[in-house]
Design a protein around this motif. Structure first.
Motif: not given
Lengths: 426, 426
Positions: A31-36, A360-364, A370-376
């Motif tokens: 979806r929009d998230t990094c999974c490894g 990036g941490s300003f946006f979460g 890393e796992q769980g990071y939004e995929f940019d």
């Protein structure tokens, strides 16, 4: 469920001291998230859609923690004065034009298009005092596909008549209007220009609105000696510049806040920044152009303060965050040489970290693979720069950043798992 | 007699305080020389061949007073140490490879091609200690169409074995070999690496060769505090670093000389630089990357010292002289802020002047469109950078330089009246 893999040479900085790199590997987006990251695809992913970028570099998207959209039109011009004169001579003159929504649409169209083609995937943006123009900016940023906070600026003093408000009423309307547009990527942010431009009563109103809508805050802090002096005169009751914001609940704590510059923050101010969890937007290019100085970033990092990079266009001459990475390293070397020999210059890994995971941490969870990071992600084709010798992946990354390959080397850009830009390669 | 006109928006700096500009005008070239600017062509020129560049900017070609060709391969990498460590860790390691003429041909081919496509029309270049590789470099620079001085480097101490010579014999042969190749654009230059790398007897030999062939000289001077200290130890009889060269006739006067850096020149050294007519190659990018410091360029200009700009690749990360122009301004602002508040920052006109007429003077009449100057010109298409407002020609020039439009905006380049590069515009 939508998922895919990008294949290429993957690099990122999970912490500030380490560039992790995976040659010829897969980074998975669900979806929009990094999974490894995988060197070979496991069985359960063997049918995944793989986009193969060959020998290109794949790095996390970058965050610009501080940029003025209306100033983009005069970037690289008028570099002949310090902050307060520069604001009057160039910034305010240009910003007044944004009362005209046709002009705003044209100028912001150019800005949004440039942001789309840049290395920036997330940005924290100043507009002007104009509500309508700022909503146009938000529409355009949404279309560009960049995740952003966009602020309608507030000023009620020390500004030309046509940029001076009498209250925060337009800001309240701006917040409500922007909510109605149901953006996916674009969010409003409370934006007092800086203390010299905002009376106590305006700060009070902004504080109310912020609390009512639980909004974040962006502003400027301790950029220039003259500005710092002016704040002392204007709000003598404040312990230091940052305290002027803090008295109104606009300086971290429950209000997520980013402050640009912090070149002249005193020890007390630095402590408050840390205690309140305020982000510092380090803007080295602007701080050179406006002869402001050099922010003590090593000190902030060592103190555990959250730091990211800002282009600060048009104090800064370019929206390039690649450039901000190298500028940050370069000025840290001059800081070490001339100001504090105990302040070790920034390493390349550290500055790359500031541009990605730091800001990036300003946006979460953004700016890392890393796992769980939004995929940019950015795909960089550095094969356009020939070389006679073998290069390691970290060397190739450092070279791409120093040479400024964001200008013509970014071949694809992903934000929250969506490809928002692909260069037609010649 | 071959003559032609370029038509477009013509800008140049006949002196350091003034950008002259002529919208939609003609600059005339007769054979290889500039013969004036006209708003309308006079009768006697009405049949001249006019190359119309429309709304493009036309400016004089730029001079790079200091660049290391063999270091081009690792530009933008290894920015983690000061000069003396950096030389051992990166520079010498790479330079040793140029004993292999195949490697040299490949690497110098990339370098020469980049120089051709850059804003540089004239350059003063370091090779390596290797005679054959340096002759290959000269061949390639001649083909590229750039006017250049190229030096075979001399070192007989403080260098790895494979880069250390026992005499200047190879240099003598290099001078003779290069004369036989009958270059039109390419000239040899005496190139002691720096005092730490050259014994007195080597300097003595170089001095002899220089005098015998009436050659110019290039070297490094007072770049880094550690280097300056080392020179004091190595040649205690010298009054100051520059005096070490001067004792051997390698520091101006009858020997045309350019010295790179001059960050730490004492008052006595500064006086000698001026008295001897030595050119200073100001390399701000390199001086940041190697944490060397900031050269006091305002002081040098005020003292009437000849100053130009150098990229100093690979202490500098890029061959871009556009970048050197803005770096020079930026560091001059930090110098003013932190080191000497009486040293007014460089203006854009001043820094542009350094890049054109300032450095060009090392080659005689170069770097201006005044009558009698050799005809070097850049055509810059800045229409690729959209803007919402009207811009003046000086604003457009400043923007093009700050944005770094030499990367993709130079559409044609002339050296001594000959077009050496034309971009196929997409």
């Amino acid at each position: 469920m939508k998922q895919f893999a990008l294949k290429g040479n993957i690099l990122f900085t999970p912490n500030k001291d380490e560039i992790k790199f995976f040659p010829n590997a897969y980074v998975i987006c669900r979806r929009d998230t990094c999974c490894g990251i995988y060197m070979t695809l496991p069985d359960e992913l063997r049918n995944i859609n793989v986009i193969d970028y060959g020998d290109s570099l794949i790095v996390p998207g970058m965050t610009d923690l501080h940029i003025h959209a209306p100033q983009y039109s005069f970037r690289g011009m008028g570099m002949d004065c310090e902050l307060l004169d520069w604001l009057n001579k160039y910034a305010f003159t240009e910003e007044a034009k944004y009362a005209d929504t046709d002009y705003a649409a044209r100028a912001y169209g150019i800005f949004a298009d440039s942001m789309k083609r840049s290395a920036t995937t997330r940005a924290v943006i100043f507009g002007t005092v104009h509500r309508e123009a700022t909503l146009i900016l938000m529409d355009l940023m949404e279309s560009a596909g960049i995740v952003s906070y966009v602020g309608k600026v507030n000023m009620d003093r020390n500004a030309p008549d046509d940029l001076r408000e009498s209250s925060a009423a337009e800001t309240l309307k701006f917040i409500r209007d922007s909510a109605q547009r149901k953006y996916h990527l674009t969010m409003p942010i409370i934006t007092p220009r800086f203390i010299p431009g905002c009376s106590n009563s305006l700060l009070d109103e902004l504080s109310e609105i912020r609390r009512a809508y639980d909004l974040p805050v962006q502003s400027h802090l301790s950029e220039n000696p003259g500005e710092v002096e002016l704040v002392k005169e204007l709000m003598p009751e404040a312990e230091f510049y940052g305290d002027a914001y803090d008295r109104y609940g606009l300086f971290g704590r429950e209000a997520k806040t980013v402050m640009a510059h912090c070149v002249y923050s005193s020890d007390s101010e630095t402590k408050r920044i840390r205690k309140n969890g305020v982000w510092v937007a380090h803007c080295p290019n602007s701080n050179m152009n406006l002869a402001s100085g050099i922010a003590p970033i090593r000190k902030y990092i060592d103190a555990g303060i959250r730091v990211g990079l800002g282009s600060d266009v048009a104090g800064g001459q370019t929206e390039s965050i690649f450039r901000a990475i190298t500028d940050a390293i370069q000025v840290s070397k001059l800081y070490w040489r001339y100001i504090d020999s105990s302040a070790k210059p920034l390493s390349f890994a550290e500055s790359f970290y500031l541009a990605t995971k730091g800001g990036g941490s300003f946006f979460g969870n953004a700016g890392s693979f890393e796992q769980g990071y939004e995929f940019d992600a950015l795909v960089i084709d550095d094969s356009i720069i020939p070389h006679p010798q073998m290069l390691s992946l970290p060397e190739r990354l450092e070279r791409a950043i120093y040479i400024g390959l964001d200008k013509n080397g970014i071949t694809a850009k992903y934000v929250r798992g969506k490809k928002i830009y692909a260069k037609i390669t010649e």
